[in-house]
Enzyme design. Structure first.
Site, mmCIF file in Angstrom:
data_model
loop_
_atom_site.group_PDB
_atom_site.id
_atom_site.type_symbol
_atom_site.label_atom_id
_atom_site.label_comp_id
_atom_site.label_asym_id
_atom_site.label_seq_id
_atom_site.Cartn_x
_atom_site.Cartn_y
_atom_site.Cartn_z
ATOM 1 N N LYS A 112 0.793 -1.111 -0.001
ATOM 2 C CA LYS A 112 -0.057 0.037 -0.010
ATOM 3 C C LYS A 112 0.850 1.439 0.033
ATOM 4 C CE LYS A 112 -4.112 -1.763 0.160
ATOM 5 N NZ LYS A 112 -4.963 -2.641 1.125
ATOM 6 N N LYS A 194 -6.918 -12.769 -5.736
ATOM 7 C CA LYS A 194 -7.882 -12.926 -4.754
ATOM 8 C C LYS A 194 -9.098 -12.129 -5.268
ATOM 9 C CE LYS A 194 -6.897 -9.559 -1.526
ATOM 10 N NZ LYS A 194 -7.355 -8.878 -0.241
ATOM 11 N N LYS A 197 -12.147 -5.900 -3.443
ATOM 12 C CA LYS A 197 -12.924 -4.512 -3.590
ATOM 13 C C LYS A 197 -12.468 -3.604 -4.451
ATOM 14 C CE LYS A 197 -14.926 -4.878 0.924
ATOM 15 N NZ LYS A 197 -14.808 -4.464 2.325
#
Ligand code: TYM
Length: 330
Positions: A112, A194, A197
Site C-alpha cells: 500500500k 483473490k 474490492k
C-alpha cells in the site's frame, strides 16, 4: 470462553469473497451458539481519502447487508467501530509497544505504501488498530479470509509484548479458517488473484447488491481455461475450481457433488448452473437488505443498540488495562 470478533470495512458493496469468506462463516458460528462481535471498520477506511457522505452511505448499506445475511442484532453485537472510542484508545497503547521495524515490514503495508509519495501514518497503524479491535473485547477467535492472517500474527505478537510489559493476561487471538476454501475466493477475471474490492474491473467480483442478470453475466464472463469438462482441481485449474467452490458454497454441497452435477456439461453450460445457485442464495439477502434500507431507522436502532453493548464490554477491558498501565483516573 471463546469470544469471536471480526470486522469488515465499509468500502463499497460487499462482494461474495467477503460474504463467503467472513460474513456467512459468522452466521454459521452464531448458529453454533458462539459469542460474536462484528463491527463496521469505518476508522480503517479513513486510511484512504473518503467522501464523508459516501462513507456514511457505505456504512449504512454494509449494516443492512450484514443484518440481511443473518447477523441479526438480537443474536450478536453489530455496530460501527467509530461509535466505540475504546478501539482507537487501545490502539494508542498498543502503538507504544509496537515497533516501527515490525510494522514497516508487513507485506500489506509495503504494498500500500508504494502507492504514496507521502505515506500516511495511519497506513502503518492500520494493523495496530485491527489488533485493538479484537483485544478490546478479549477476543479469542477471529474469522477472516486468508488475506488477514499476517495482521492477526501481528496482533498475537502485540499481545505477547503487551502482556509482558504490563503483566496483563490478554488472550492471543487466533484466526478461524474454514476448510471449504472460502477463505480465498478468486477474482472472476484473473484466477491467480483473490477477489478484491479494489480491483478496477467490476466483472472480477459479484456484489451482494448485484441484480440477478448481472450475477449471470459476471459468471458467464468468468475466466476459466480451455478444458471443456468440469473438474475440481484448485492447483491446476483455479478458474473452474473457483466456480465449483462458489457453487458449493451457494448450494451447500461438496465439490464431489458439484462435479457430479456438472457431468456431461461443458464449462459454459456449467456456468449457468453456478449462476443459478448464486442467484438462489443471494436474491433473498438482497431483498431483505433492500427492505431494511427502505426505512433505515431499524438499522440505526440496531447499530445504536450494538454500540451500547460493545461499549459496556470494551469499558470492562479498558478499566482492567488502565489499572495495569497506571492510567486509571486518580
Ligand atoms: P475487508 O473489509 O477487506 O474484508 C472483510 C472480510 O472479507 C475477507 N475477504 C475475503 N475472504 C475470502 N476471499 C476473498 N477474496 C476475500 N476478500 C476479503 C477478509 O479477509 C475479511 O475477513 N482489515 C480488515 C477489517 C478489519 C478486521 C478487524 C478484521 C478491521 N479490524 C479486526 C478482523 C478483525 C479488512 O480490511 O477486511
Amino acid at each position: 470462553p471463546r469470544r469471536v470478533v471480526t470486522g469488515v470495512q465499509p468500502t463499497g458493496a460487499l462482494h461474495i469473497g467477503n460474504y463467503f469468506g467472513a460474513v456467512r462463516r459468522c452466521v454459521r458460528l452464531l448458529d453454533q451458539g458462539e459469542d460474536l462481535t462484528v463491527f463496521i471498520a469505518d476508522l480503517h477506511s479513513l486510511t484512504v481519502r473518503q467522501d464523508a457522505s459516501v462513507l456514511q452511505r457505505n456504512t449504512l448499506e454494509l449494516a443492512a447487508y450484514l443484518i440481511a445475511s443473518g447477523l441479526e442484532p438480537a443474536r450478536c453485537v453489530v455496530f460501527q467501530q467509530s461509535a466505540v472510542p475504546r478501539h482507537a484508545e487501545l490502539c494508542w497503547a498498543l502503538a507504544c509497544v509496537a515497533t516501527l521495524a515490525r510494522l514497516s515490514h508487513l507485506p500489506q503495508y509495503k504494498e500500500k505504501a508504494k502507492l504514496y509519495k507521502e505515506v500516511p501514518v495511519g497506513l502503518l497503524l492500520y494493523p495496530v488498530l485491527q489488533a485493538a479491535d479484537v483485544l478490546v473485547y478479549g477476543g479469542t477467535h477471529v474469522p477472516v479470509g486468508r488475506d488477514q492472517l499476517q495482521h492477526l500474527q501481528l496482533a498475537a505478537q502485540l499481545v505477547r509484548s503487551f502482556n509482558h510489559r504490563y503483566g496483563a493476561a490478554l488472550p492471543a487471538p487466533q484466526p478461524l479458517l474454514p476448510d471449504d476454501g472460502s477463505d480465498r475466493i478468486l477474482s472472476l477475471r484473473d484466477p491467480t488473484k483473490k477477489m478484491s474490492k479494489s480491483d478496477t474491473d467490476p466483472k472480477s467480483r459479484v456484489l451482494l447488491s448485484d441484480p440477478d442478470d448481472v450475477i449471470e453475466l459476471k459468471i458467464r464472463k468468468a475466466v476459466t481455461d480451455f478444458t471443456p469438462h468440469v473438474t475440481y482441481d484448485p492447483e491446476s485449474r483455479p478458474g473452474v475450481s473457483n466456480l465449483v467452490r462458489l457453487h458449493c458454497l451457494a448450494a451447500d454441497i461438496l465439490p464431489e457433488e458439484a462435479v457430479e452435477e456438472a457431468d456431461g456439461l461443458n464449462t459454459a453450460q456449467y456456468k449457468a448452473v453456478v449462476a443459478r445457485a448464486l442467484v438462489r442464495h443471494l436474491a433473498p439477502i438482497r431483498e431483505r437488505a433492500r427492505r431494511l434500507l427502505a426505512d433505515p431507522r431499524v438499522i440505526h436502532a440496531a447499530l445504536q443498540h450494538g454500540a451500547a453493548r460493545a461499549r459496556a464490554r470494551a469499558d470492562t477491558t479498558h478499566e482492567r488495562l488502565a489499572r495495569l498501565m497506571g492510567t486509571a483516573p486518580l
